[in-house]
Structure formats: C-alpha cells, structure tokens
Motif scaffolding. Structure first.
Motif, short mmCIF file in Angstrom:
data_model
loop_
_atom_site.label_atom_id
_atom_site.label_comp_id
_atom_site.label_asym_id
_atom_site.label_seq_id
_atom_site.Cartn_x
_atom_site.Cartn_y
_atom_site.Cartn_z
N GLU A 9 8.12 -0.72 6.37
CA GLU A 9 7.54 0.61 6.11
C GLU A 9 8.66 1.57 5.76
O GLU A 9 9.77 1.46 6.29
N ARG A 15 0.72 5.09 1.07
CA ARG A 15 0.01 6.19 1.74
C ARG A 15 0.95 7.39 1.77
O ARG A 15 1.97 7.39 1.10
N PRO A 27 3.74 15.37 10.60
CA PRO A 27 3.26 15.41 9.21
C PRO A 27 2.30 16.58 8.97
O PRO A 27 1.49 16.92 9.84
N MET A 82 0.83 -1.19 0.00
CA MET A 82 0.00 0.00 0.00
C MET A 82 0.88 1.25 0.00
O MET A 82 1.93 1.27 0.64
N ILE A 86 4.45 7.18 1.66
CA ILE A 86 4.78 6.14 2.64
C ILE A 86 4.46 4.79 2.02
O ILE A 86 3.35 4.57 1.53
N GLU A 144 9.29 5.87 4.34
CA GLU A 144 8.74 7.16 3.90
C GLU A 144 9.84 7.96 3.22
O GLU A 144 10.92 8.15 3.77
N LEU A 191 3.96 0.86 2.53
CA LEU A 191 3.69 -0.16 3.56
C LEU A 191 3.64 -1.52 2.87
O LEU A 191 2.85 -1.73 1.95
N ARG A 203 -8.71 14.32 6.39
CA ARG A 203 -7.28 14.26 6.09
C ARG A 203 -6.85 15.37 5.13
O ARG A 203 -5.79 15.28 4.52
N PHE A 253 -3.06 10.92 2.46
CA PHE A 253 -3.71 9.93 1.56
C PHE A 253 -3.29 8.52 1.93
O PHE A 253 -2.40 8.34 2.75
#
Lengths: 136, 386
Positions: free
Chosen positions: B75, B35, B124, B33, B63, B77, B65, B351, B386
């Motif tokens: 993970e 994000r 963030p 995923m 990010i 970023e 995952l 968000r 997101f």
C-alpha cells in the motif's frame, strides 16, 4: 482458556506501560531509564503476542468435547451479523460505506487494507466483507 | 483469393479462440486498486490587523493498493498539494504487509504510526470532521505521524470486548540543534528518512474496546529512543520519550435521535535537556538550555441526527473541538496556544462532505513573537474520498 492466556499476556504488557507512564509522570526517573524499561515492556508484548498468535488451541479443544461445545455455545451467544459489525466498526472512524459502491473484488482488497489500517479482528473483517459482498 | 479465405478463417477462428480463452479466464489473485481522497475550499483568516483570504488549490492524495494474495499486500499513499505557489509531492506511506496469522500482521517500509489515533486513522480530509487538524499535530507538532521501519500489529477477540496492539521500531526522530534554524533548537523532526545515528526508536499502542458493541475505545501509546542527535555530535546521547492517551466513543443514541461521536487524545513529549547556542545580533554567542517538555490535547464532539424525519437533517453534522498546545518554557519556540473550533457539515454521500467552520486560536509566544496573538478563521471545504 485462550482468553485467559490473552489476558495474562496483556496484563503483563499493560502493567509495564502503566508503570512507565506513572514513573514518567511523577518524574522519578530519568528519560534514559524510562527508555530501557519501555524496551523491556515492548519485548514482553512482542514475545507474548507472538506466543499467543502462534499457539493453536484447536488440538486441545478437539480432545475435550466439553470445552469444544462450550466454546461453540459461547460463540453462538455473542454472534453478531456482518451488517451489525459493518455499522459499528466502520462508523468508529468514518461513515459506513455503501456496499453498492464497490464490486466483490474491490471489497476483498479494501477489507485487507482496512483490517490492517484500523486493526480490526479477523472475525469482524471476515463478516463485514461477507456482508458487503452479499449486499452490493 | 485463397490467401484471403485463409486470412478470413484465421481472423474468425482466432477471435473465437480468443473469446473462449477470455470466457474461461479465472479472476486474477492479484488485485490492484486506486483509492484516496481530495479536498478543496476557501479560507479567510484574521490575525491581529492582518487579514487574508484564499481559495485553496485542490489537494489530491491517491492511495495505491496492490493485493498480491489474501495475506500479502503493498500500500502507498502520495500527497499532491499546491502550497507557496508550488506543487509539493509527499509520500505519506509506502509499506508492504503480510498477515502472519489471524492475530498478527507484519508491516515494513514507511507507515503511519499508531501514536494515538488521530494521525493514523482520522486525519484524511474526508474523515476529519473539521477542515483543520487539532493543535499539536502536523507541521511543528509533537506527535509523530509516520516512520520508516518494521511493525507487528493485530487484534484479539475477547468474547465481546476486543483488544488491538501494535509494536514497532523505526529510524526515530532527529533533533534540531539550531545550526540551520536557531529558532527551532530542541524540536524533534520526525522526517528522518536516513537515520542520523545508530539509535532506533521503539514504540507501540494498546487499544481496548471494552464493550461488545465496539462503541468505546481506550488507547495508550508510547514512543521512545535513546538517541536523537547526530552521530558523534554532543547531542548523540539525547533521548526522548513520548506517550499518548486516546479515547473514542461512537454510538447511536435513540434518546437524542442521532449518532454521537467523541474523540480525544493527549500527547506528551519529553526530550533530555541539552545545551544550545544562541547568536545575538552583535555576534556574541550565548549557551542556553531548557526543560524540553511539550504536551497537547484535543477533545472533539460531533452529533449527526441520523434518526431525524427530514432527509436534509439526517445529512447534517454538528461538531465542536477544543485543543491546546504547550511548548517548553525557555525555548525559542516557547508557546501556549488554545483553540476552539465549531462547524456544520453536510454529508452528500458517506464519503463526500461539505464542511463549514469557524475557529479561534489564542497564542502566547510561538513563531509570531512574545505577545498574545488571536487568530480567527472561517473555512469552507469540500472533501471527497474515493
């Protein structure tokens, strides 16, 4: 019994940390001495947390139905819904997410990520994930 | 003709078999995923007689995952930022984690450090309620944000209250000895990708949520190392001890028809005293030292009228923040700063937020000189997760 064990170990660690900070604040000790004592404090925590984490109390409770029933009753008393935990826990940092924004598979991935990132208990993240998957 | 019939049969049955295979295919246990978050905006700054304004190029932080199983995850970023007319790329974190049991997870790699909560949980852009970070965080800050090493972390239910912990060991910071940037001699640099000595940093955080509704969290963090200087240099045995205290309170309060969010963190950095060399304009060298202690603090209060009748009001948020930063007296980077920031946010979704804020900072000393400098800023940012 499990809670008492946790409190004892945490007490050990907290006492170590507070002692270190007070020592530093009052400038009684040098930086290097503090470093050594902090090391000992962290070793205590690591050993303590590992011991608790790796110790299963299921066997003990299973042998004593009174304790097992008492624990179930206790858990029933404080039981909160996943929806309630979702509102309380997510809002600690950011606005609570809309369940509809991700599918079940995504929520599984996000839940594991957030469990570690925000240091959430297994019980909380399991219930939040169940709620998000049921409500999307 | 015969070959054509065979081909058609092969295509038709092939498709059916493929379809059957697809239909009976079970979901993969491996889940991937992407994000992340991004933000853009406009800034106007006035410092003394100097004025500047600029539209900000988008910052983009994906990010990744990779969930290998219910217990194992990777993970990472990345951070893409347009700065100084260049694209800068950074690796915020990249770590592998494994859930050992319900109370303990192990992480290894580059991870965000739980030194307080701001850098790990709140920085963030779509989470931070203001467009800027409090004093003491970020570039030239005293709070470490990430490290390369290994960490154990977890949380316990205490029958209503809960407690979370983290202990870690990382490469630790390196000391700026002034050979490259004399004006920063004595600062700690936490970007220590390849350790400059054998000494490792150890640290941890203990967080307690004393109430069953998780509204309040009190945390204490410590970070210590016995050596921050280069191996075999005169600074080899210079140690450092940092600690932080953090507080959070988030609760819906019907009496004021909204949600109150209070965050605060105090950081303290203590580095052993060392001697540095200052080179004067005439070439003469002079040795100097100072008591290398810094601290910073921020307190933030925000309010969202979530129980208001109007949908527009429900999406508004009012926020105010105080922060200060004190760098050591006698250092080339000696500084005392106080900052106030106020903002109004409009939440488009949970968000995505538009942030408008005003910020004023009074700085005594620092990189800009010995006198007092007042810097005012106006910010309009749009952040999206997101």
């Amino acid at each position: 019994m499990k809670i008492i064990k946790q409190i004892i170990v945490l007490g050990f660690f907290s006492a170590g940390i507070i002692y270190e900070l007070l020592s530093k604040l009052f400038k009684i000790m040098s930086v290097k001495t503090v470093q050594k004592k902090l090391s000992i404090g962290i070793v205590f925590l690591t050993i303590g947390a590992t011991t608790i984490a790796c110790t299963s109390t299921k066997g003990t409770n299973a042998d004593d139905p009174t304790i097992a029933i008492a624990e179930i009753v206790e858990e029933f008393k404080i039981e909160k819904s996943g929806a309630q935990m979702w509102g309380e826990t997510c809002n600690r940092c950011h606005l609570a997410p809309s369940p509809a924004d991700y599918n079940d598979t995504d929520w599984e991935t996000i839940s594991l990520h957030m469990r570690v990132r925000a240091n959430i208990t297994e019980n909380q993240i399991t219930k939040i994930e169940e709620f998000l998957k049921s409500a999307n | 003709m015969k070959k054509l019939i065979i081909l058609i049969i092969a295509v038709v049955f092939g498709n059916q078999m493929n379809g059957q295979t697809y239909n009976t295919f079970e979901p993969s246990k491996t889940q991937f995923m992407i994000r992340g978050y991004g933000h853009t905006g406009f800034e106007y700054m006035k410092s003394g007689d100097e004025k500047e304004s600029t539209f900000l190029g988008s910052a983009f932080a994906p990010i990744f995952l990779f969930k290998h199983s219910d217990k194992l995850m990777f993970e990472a970023e990345l951070e893409f930022v347009l700065e100084n007319n260049e694209l800068e790329v950074g690796l915020e974190y990249a770590d592998v984690m494994y859930v050992l049991n319900k109370n303990m997870t192990i992480r290894a790699g580059k991870f965000l450090l739980p030194f307080g909560t701001f850098m790990e949980r709140l920085h963030p852009a779509w989470i931070n309620r203001l467009p800027t970070r409090p004093l003491g965080f970020g570039h030239d800050g005293i709070a470490p944000s990430s490290g390369i090493g290994v960490e154990l972390r977890g949380a316990f239910d205490l029958g209503g209250p809960s407690l979370n912990y983290s202990v870690y060991s990382t490469n630790g910071p390196r000391l700026k000895d002034g050979s490259v940037e004399p004006e920063e001699a004595g600062m700690l640099m936490f970007q220590n990708f390849e350790d400059n000595n054998l000494s490792k940093a150890i640290g941890g955080r203990l967080g307690l949520l004393p109430f069953a509704d998780s509204s309040t969290e009190i945390g204490i963090s410590a970070y210590s190392t016995s050596g921050v200087g280069e191996e075999d240099s005169v600074y080899e045995d210079i140690g450092a001890f940092l600690y932080a205290l953090d507080f959070a309170f988030v609760k819906q309060i019907p009496a004021i028809s909204g949600l109150v969010d209070i965050k605060a963190q105090y950081n303290s950095s203590n580095v052993d005293t060392a001697t540095f060399i200052e080179t004067h304009e005439d070439g003469d060298e002079e040795a100097y030292s100072f008591d290398n202690q810094s601290d910073s603090f921020y307190g933030q209060l925000s309010y969202r009228p979530t129980m208001a009748d109007s949908d527009f009001m429900k999406k508004l948020e009012f926020v105010g923040r105080y922060s200060d930063f004190n760098a050591p007296e006698g250092a080339e980077w000696e500084e005392k700063s106080i900052q106030y920031a106020f903002g109004i946010n409009y939440w488009l979704t949970w968000r995505s937020v538009i942030k408008m804020s005003y910020q004023t900072t009074e700085t005594e000393g620092g990189h800009d000189g010995d006198g007092i400098t007042n810097t005012d800023g106006f910010f309009l940012h749009w952040a999206i997760g997101f």
